[in-house]
Design a protein around this motif. Structure first.
Motif, PDB file in Angstrom:
ATOM      1  N   ASN A 124     -53.785  38.576  68.257  1.00 15.79           N
ATOM      2  CA  ASN A 124     -53.752  38.049  66.480  1.00 15.79           C
ATOM      3  C   ASN A 124     -53.406  36.249  66.699  1.00 15.79           C
ATOM      4  N   MET A 126     -54.293  32.199  67.563  1.00 12.73           N
ATOM      5  CA  MET A 126     -55.528  30.986  68.212  1.00 12.73           C
ATOM      6  C   MET A 126     -54.575  29.455  68.211  1.00 12.73           C
ATOM      7  N   ALA A 134     -60.452  24.756  63.252  1.00 19.46           N
ATOM      8  CA  ALA A 134     -59.313  25.691  62.564  1.00 19.46           C
ATOM      9  C   ALA A 134     -61.312  25.930  61.443  1.00 19.46           C
ATOM     10  N   CYS A 138     -64.355  29.021  62.775  1.00 15.01           N
ATOM     11  CA  CYS A 138     -64.390  30.480  61.571  1.00 15.01           C
ATOM     12  C   CYS A 138     -65.476  29.784  61.192  1.00 15.01           C
ATOM     13  N   VAL A 271     -58.847  35.471  58.142  1.00 14.88           N
ATOM     14  CA  VAL A 271     -58.472  34.986  58.770  1.00 14.88           C
ATOM     15  C   VAL A 271     -57.463  34.000  58.672  1.00 14.88           C
ATOM     16  N   TRP A 289     -53.944  26.490  63.358  1.00 18.13           N
ATOM     17  CA  TRP A 289     -54.064  27.718  64.273  1.00 18.13           C
ATOM     18  C   TRP A 289     -54.186  29.032  63.411  1.00 18.13           C
ATOM     19  N   THR A 290     -54.562  29.768  63.892  1.00 21.93           N
ATOM     20  CA  THR A 290     -55.904  30.813  62.815  1.00 21.93           C
ATOM     21  C   THR A 290     -54.490  31.888  63.700  1.00 21.93           C
ATOM     22  N   ASN A 294     -58.012  41.455  65.903  1.00 20.26           N
ATOM     23  CA  ASN A 294     -58.614  40.357  67.125  1.00 20.26           C
ATOM     24  C   ASN A 294     -60.045  40.191  66.845  1.00 20.26           C
ATOM     25  N   LEU A 297     -61.058  37.060  65.268  1.00 23.37           N
ATOM     26  CA  LEU A 297     -60.409  36.114  66.388  1.00 23.37           C
ATOM     27  C   LEU A 297     -61.144  35.734  67.772  1.00 23.37           C
ATOM     28  N   GLN A 298     -61.513  36.984  67.791  1.00 20.64           N
ATOM     29  CA  GLN A 298     -62.396  36.403  69.573  1.00 20.64           C
ATOM     30  C   GLN A 298     -63.669  36.096  68.874  1.00 20.64           C
ATOM     31  N   LEU A 300     -63.849  33.573  67.516  1.00 23.06           N
ATOM     32  CA  LEU A 300     -63.308  32.028  66.893  1.00 23.06           C
ATOM     33  C   LEU A 300     -63.043  31.446  68.362  1.00 23.06           C
ATOM     34  N   ARG A 301     -62.675  32.712  69.898  1.00 21.32           N
ATOM     35  CA  ARG A 301     -61.968  31.830  70.855  1.00 21.32           C
ATOM     36  C   ARG A 301     -63.307  31.467  71.781  1.00 21.32           C
TER      37      ARG A 301
END
Length: 455
Positions: A124, A126, A134, A138, A271, A289-290, A294, A297-298, A300-301
């Protein structure tokens, strides 16, 4: 045999290079095909590049670019020094790509408390290279050709080009000013969305809306009612919310920063973006950070691991220690998150008075460390140029830094092309400065006033 062959090849190449024919061929071999990717079209100009150069060349007082000229708090500098010179030599090496474990753990704990959510630090949260990266993650993760992104004007200038670079189409909706009653100074709260106009911008093509509260450049802190309006439309149209909250701790006059992700139906589609640069007055550290579900954010990763991949370990360690301290002192008088807005509110009030005294009517900000002022009464110094392509406030800001030594940023830089001239009689100042800097700015303004009133 190989050595003789190599020698013969070198001899041949040297003879060829010295020949007239080769020189003629070489001159024609320069690349002529276009090299710029289409996604960069119209995104090459940047207000900061131009005005930072002007400030460095001409200004004696720079209230333009948004960074403090005072140091971060001692506890943060000491944490950085410990991380840098301590015995844990692994702090000089790569850490976890999506965030240094101590930092994501304390961020999950801290923001979980604020949001009323149980946050998993590994899924949750990153960590990014500042809030700027960030935002980039996005837009690259969520936006593609055909998607529309609603942007509330005035807006931080990178939103528009980042949407375009991702293939999306920005759709703009302005905050509209309402004149205050009884001759009071205008507040950033007087700039409001028209509910019907906002609703009209949502369509089946809308993928996301960008929310920036507290808002740069106005300093507007969106009220609960305004956030609920945005949230209802996001839920109705199944739209993402990219919530830029980098100034979350810089709110004044008892105002409350409300996180839109805490509203009904919004956690799953939001986000949140934060910044240690704004939180701890350390913009050069570039730690952002973000925070979010999940399922968002997955993606974004994926962007992060295929671009920047990693953020500076030592800076992350120091920020983690800073947040640990603030969690222990949360809501107490010794908390930096309590002390900093008090100090900045005092500086805001000082600059408000200085500008008002010389006829630049300030819009009193509820948050951030920016203040917008109306320059309409100064048109005698810088006459308008009919049919000029350059907005008036841009020419005024350039004239002011060159002739008065005071740097500010034109408000039109925070509007789309269609609306730049509608709000081109304002300029933005930054008041996150040492008292000596603000006094020097006040002295320039007072001298300017005297020059205007003297026969």
């Amino acid at each position: 045999m190989l050595r003789r062959a190599g020698s013969s090849l070198r001899h041949f190449l040297l003879e060829r290079k010295s020949s007239v024919g080769y020189r003629s061929y070489s001159s024609k071999a320069k690349m002529s095909r276009p090299v710029q990717a289409r996604r960069l079209e119209g995104t090459d100009k940047n207000i900061w590049v131009e005005f930072v150069k002007l400030a460095a060349t001409y200004s004696t007082v720079n209230l333009g670019q948004g960074f403090p000229d005072f140091p971060p708090p001692d506890f943060l500098k000491e944490a950085f020094a410990r991380a840098l010179s301590g015995e844990n030599h692994m702090l000089h090496q790569y850490t976890r790509a999506f965030g240094h474990p101590p930092l994501v753990k304390i961020l999950a704990q801290f923001f979980g408390k604020l949001l009323g959510q149980e946050l998993d630090p590994m899924n949750n949260v990153m960590v990014t290279v500042g809030a700027y990266q960030a935002l980039f993650c996005c837009f690259q993760a969520f936006i593609e050709e055909g998607d529309e992104v609603i942007i509330i004007e005035p807006f931080f200038d990178c939103y528009e080009p980042m949407v375009k670079m991702a293939g999306g189409t920005p759709v703009f909706v302005p905050l509209r000013p309402k004149a205050p009653k009884d001759g009071k100074l205008m507040s950033s709260a007087d700039w409001q969305l028209d509910p019907a106009e906002l609703a009209s911008k949502f369509s089946e093509r809308t993928k996301a809306i960008v929310l920036n509260s507290p808002n740069n450049p106005l300093g507007k802190v969106f009220s609960r009612g305004e956030l609920e309006l945005i949230a209802d439309l996001c839920v109705k149209h199944d739209v993402l919310c990219i919530s830029d909250e980098v100034y979350e701790w810089l709110v004044y006059d008892g105002k409350e920063h409300i996180r839109i992700a805490s509203l009904q139906g919004m956690w799953d589609r939001t986000v949140i973006i934060g910044s240690a640069g704004k939180t701890f007055s350390a913009t050069g550290w570039k730690v952002g950070w973000t925070v979010g579900p999940n399922r968002l954010l997955q993606h974004l990763r994926t962007v992060h691991q295929n671009s920047v991949y990693h953020c500076a370990t030592v800076a992350q360690e120091a920020v983690a220690q800073g947040f640990q301290r603030e969690l222990e002192l949360y809501g107490k008088p010794d908390s930096y998150f309590v002390q900093l807005p008090k100090e900045l509110q005092r500086k805001r009030d000082w600059l408000v008075q200085s500008l008002d005294a010389v006829g630049m009517k300030p819009i009193v900000p509820e948050g951030t460390y920016f203040l917008v002022a109306d320059i309409s009464k100064f048109k005698s110094d810088v006459p308008d140029v009919p049919d000029s392509d350059e907005p008036y406030d841009s020419r005024f800001a350039k004239w002011m830094v060159k002739n008065k030594g005071l740097a500010a940023i034109p408000l039109s830089a925070f509007y789309s092309g269609a609306h730049k001239n509608n709000y081109s009689h304002f300029i933005r100042f930054c008041f996150a400065k040492e008292e000596a800097t603000l006094k020097a700015a006040s002295d320039i303004l007072q001298k300017w006033k005297q020059e205007k009133t003297s026969p």
